[in-house]
Design an enzyme around this catalytic site. Structure first.
Site, PDB file in Angstrom:
ATOM      1  N   HIS A 119       0.803  -1.285  -0.063  1.00  0.00           N
ATOM      2  CA  HIS A 119      -0.134  -0.032  -0.114  1.00  0.00           C
ATOM      3  C   HIS A 119       0.859   1.212  -0.172  1.00  0.00           C
ATOM      4  CE1 HIS A 119      -4.136   1.413   0.430  1.00  0.00           C
ATOM      5  NE2 HIS A 119      -3.661   2.254   1.557  1.00  0.00           N
ATOM      6  N   LYS A 164     -10.186   6.534  -3.901  1.00  0.00           N
ATOM      7  CA  LYS A 164      -9.377   7.383  -3.049  1.00  0.00           C
ATOM      8  C   LYS A 164      -7.948   6.996  -3.730  1.00  0.00           C
ATOM      9  CE  LYS A 164      -7.143   8.296   1.100  1.00  0.00           C
ATOM     10  NZ  LYS A 164      -7.477   8.830   2.558  1.00  0.00           N
ATOM     11  N   LYS A 202      -3.834   7.418  -4.050  1.00  0.00           N
ATOM     12  CA  LYS A 202      -3.011   7.947  -3.115  1.00  0.00           C
ATOM     13  C   LYS A 202      -1.846   8.526  -4.176  1.00  0.00           C
ATOM     14  CE  LYS A 202      -3.398   7.192   1.034  1.00  0.00           C
ATOM     15  NZ  LYS A 202      -3.413   8.204   2.092  1.00  0.00           N
ATOM     16  N   ASP A 258      -5.383  11.732  -2.420  1.00  0.00           N
ATOM     17  CA  ASP A 258      -5.002  12.027  -1.147  1.00  0.00           C
ATOM     18  C   ASP A 258      -3.373  12.268  -1.334  1.00  0.00           C
ATOM     19  OD1 ASP A 258      -4.714  10.395   2.286  1.00  0.00           O
ATOM     20  OD2 ASP A 258      -4.094  12.518   1.366  1.00  0.00           O
ATOM     21  N   GLU A 301      -7.434  15.753  -0.881  1.00  0.00           N
ATOM     22  CA  GLU A 301      -7.096  15.486   0.567  1.00  0.00           C
ATOM     23  C   GLU A 301      -5.475  16.043   1.007  1.00  0.00           C
ATOM     24  OE1 GLU A 301      -8.194  11.462   2.264  1.00  0.00           O
ATOM     25  OE2 GLU A 301      -7.058  11.923   3.759  1.00  0.00           O
ATOM     26  N   ASP A 328      -6.720  16.360   6.610  1.00  0.00           N
ATOM     27  CA  ASP A 328      -6.466  15.248   7.450  1.00  0.00           C
ATOM     28  C   ASP A 328      -5.373  15.551   8.397  1.00  0.00           C
ATOM     29  OD1 ASP A 328      -5.110  11.833   6.306  1.00  0.00           O
ATOM     30  OD2 ASP A 328      -5.813  12.759   8.194  1.00  0.00           O
ATOM     31  N   LYS A 363     -10.692  10.968  12.435  1.00  0.00           N
ATOM     32  CA  LYS A 363      -9.933   9.605  12.862  1.00  0.00           C
ATOM     33  C   LYS A 363      -9.955   9.640  14.168  1.00  0.00           C
ATOM     34  CE  LYS A 363      -7.327   9.723   8.804  1.00  0.00           C
ATOM     35  NZ  LYS A 363      -5.819   9.583   7.834  1.00  0.00           N
ATOM     36  N   GLU A 423     -13.579   5.506   4.736  1.00  0.00           N
ATOM     37  CA  GLU A 423     -12.515   4.687   4.463  1.00  0.00           C
ATOM     38  C   GLU A 423     -12.272   3.552   5.258  1.00  0.00           C
ATOM     39  OE1 GLU A 423      -9.187   7.460   3.384  1.00  0.00           O
ATOM     40  OE2 GLU A 423      -8.680   7.487   5.551  1.00  0.00           O
TER      41      GLU A 423
HETATM   42  C1  MUC Z   1      -4.477   8.715   5.188  1.00  0.00           C
HETATM   43  O1  MUC Z   1      -5.785   9.363   4.766  1.00  0.00           O
HETATM   44  O2  MUC Z   1      -3.800   9.298   5.036  1.00  0.00           O
HETATM   45  C2  MUC Z   1      -4.385   5.051   5.995  1.00  0.00           C
HETATM   46  C3  MUC Z   1      -4.492   4.230   5.180  1.00  0.00           C
HETATM   47  C4  MUC Z   1      -4.558   4.965   3.815  1.00  0.00           C
HETATM   48  O3  MUC Z   1      -4.858   4.358   2.648  1.00  0.00           O
HETATM   49  O4  MUC Z   1      -4.394   6.150   3.913  1.00  0.00           O
HETATM   50  C5  MUC Z   1      -4.028   6.541   5.480  1.00  0.00           C
HETATM   51  C6  MUC Z   1      -4.740   7.608   6.038  1.00  0.00           C
HETATM   52 MG    MG Z   2      -5.224  11.151   4.180  1.00  0.00          MG
END
Ligand code: MUC
Ligand code: MG
Length: 373
Positions: free
Chosen positions: A22, A167, A169, A198, A224, A249, A273, A327
């Site tokens: 991941h 979402k 990354k 994000d 994000e 975040d 969170k 999420e």
């Molecule tokens: C985040 O939003 O940065 C935890 C798992 C993921 O995919 O992102 C992080 C949290």
């Molecule tokens: Mg995040």
């Protein structure tokens, strides 16, 4: 007043392998190192909780090791001998002696809520005032690091009716490749799914102005935490400048931060969170501040096992509908979990288990096998 007391507290470092790497901007997770907490009470009730973070100290100021050590060295002496069923008294006792350490605090508050629920025969959501929903929509996070693998994964999730919001990354490669990556995914999915991104603090304000406009033009719906956590003024300027909303975040590391960001109108969306605010009841205080300020909400994760995922879910279920969903996908990405039965995911949602407390039990053999000695 209860005559019972807290007898024993144990915190374990547990390594949970993922189904695939991941890849985030600051770290690629292959095994999620999490802290599983158990609080045993004199009436035989044991409450369980969890605190997870990402890549050691690369996401926040607590690491799995520091969470474990601080629970053992500083939180436990404040808990032993105390009445486990007066949460306000216990959390005030902690707050009077311990500053910050919201990840560790979240594990403790979650375990105390689980114990309270088991003691009363109520779910944690019921302990928190009662659920408004029995299921929460779950966003899937595309983070394989490969565009075509991410598209294949998204197509599979759509076919399974498991996820329809994604979402992506970004932040681990060049900005141009990031924008192209997200735009290609959105182009492949079209109107069948929503795509958000994000950045995990990796872009500067100036770079985000152009990239944000390109992402919006490509159909990306939300960005994000593009800029570093401290620069909530940049977040505010970008929120007013870009055609799509931004979500805070990492900028929110406490309930107080959420007040400051709301006061400064830094972002129109907050990621909730439990770890960053100090627990399921603490995260509801952040939600109340956001709601009062007209800020929309998203139920965030730190990639917890079923235990921390459900501690979040029970809290989020007591809120009015989260405009940007959640999420809470951890149990779906983990090849191994520490519970005997993972929660159910179907029809695009995570379904709250029935039963007292969090609604899950630790599988002792799994825990013993996965503890990092
Ligand atoms: C985040 O939003 O940065 C935890 C798992 C993921 O995919 O992102 C992080 C949290
Ligand atoms: Mg995040």
């Amino acid at each position: 007043m209860s005559s019972h007391h807290i007898e024993h507290v144990e915190a374990h470092l547990v390594g949970l392998p993922l189904l695939r790497p991941h890849k985030l901007a600051m770290h690629t997770i292959e095994t999620q190192l999490t802290v599983i907490l158990r609080i045993r009470c004199s009436d035989g009730v044991s409450g369980i909780g969890e605190a997870a973070t990402i890549g050691g100290l690369s996401y926040a100021g607590e690491s799995p090791e520091s969470i474990k050590v601080n629970i053992e060295r500083y939180f436990t002496p404040l808990l032993i001998g105390q009445n486990p069923y007066n949460l306000n008294a216990l959390m005030e006792r902690i707050d009077n002696s311990i500053k910050g350490n919201t990840f560790a605090r979240s594990a403790v508050e979650s375990a105390l809520l689980d114990a309270q629920g088991k003691h009363l025969g109520l779910s944690v959501a019921e302990v928190l005032g009662g659920p408004l929903v029995d299921a929460l929509e779950v966003v899937w996070v595309l983070a394989s690091g490969d565009t075509h693998q991410d598209i294949d994964e998204a197509e599979k999730m759509l076919d399974l009716h498991r996820h329809r919001h994604f979402k992506v990354k970004l932040g681990a490669t060049s900005l141009a490749r990031d924008v192209q990556h997200a735009a290609t995914i959105k182009q492949a999915l079209g109107n069948r799914a929503s795509v958000r991104v994000d950045i995990n603090q990796s872009w500067s304000e100036s770079l985000c102005i152009g990239a944000g406009a390109q992402l919006a033009a490509a159909g990306v719906e939300m960005i994000e935490q593009p800029v570093p956590r401290h620069d909530w003024r940049a977040l505010a300027r970008l929120s007013r400048h870009l055609p799509i909303p931004l979500m805070a975040d990492e900028a929110i590391e406490s309930v107080a931060d959420s007040f400051n960001l709301a006061s400064a109108a830094s972002a129109p969306i907050f990621s909730l969170k439990i770890a960053k605010t100090g627990g399921p009841r603490a995260v509801l205080r952040t939600a109340a501040i956001a709601q009062a300020a007209g800020i929309d909400l998203y139920g965030g994760t730190m990639l917890e096992s079923s235990i921390g995922t459900l501690a979040s879910a029970h809290a989020f279920a007591t809120l009015p509908p989260l405009a940007w969903d959640t999420e809470l996908f951890g149990p779906l990405l983990l090849a191994e979990d520490v519970v005997s039965e993972r929660p159910q995911y179907h029809d695009f949602k995570l379904w709250l288990p029935k039963g007292p407390g969090l609604g899950v039990q630790i599988d002792e053999n799994q825990l013993a096998r996965l503890i990092q000695r």
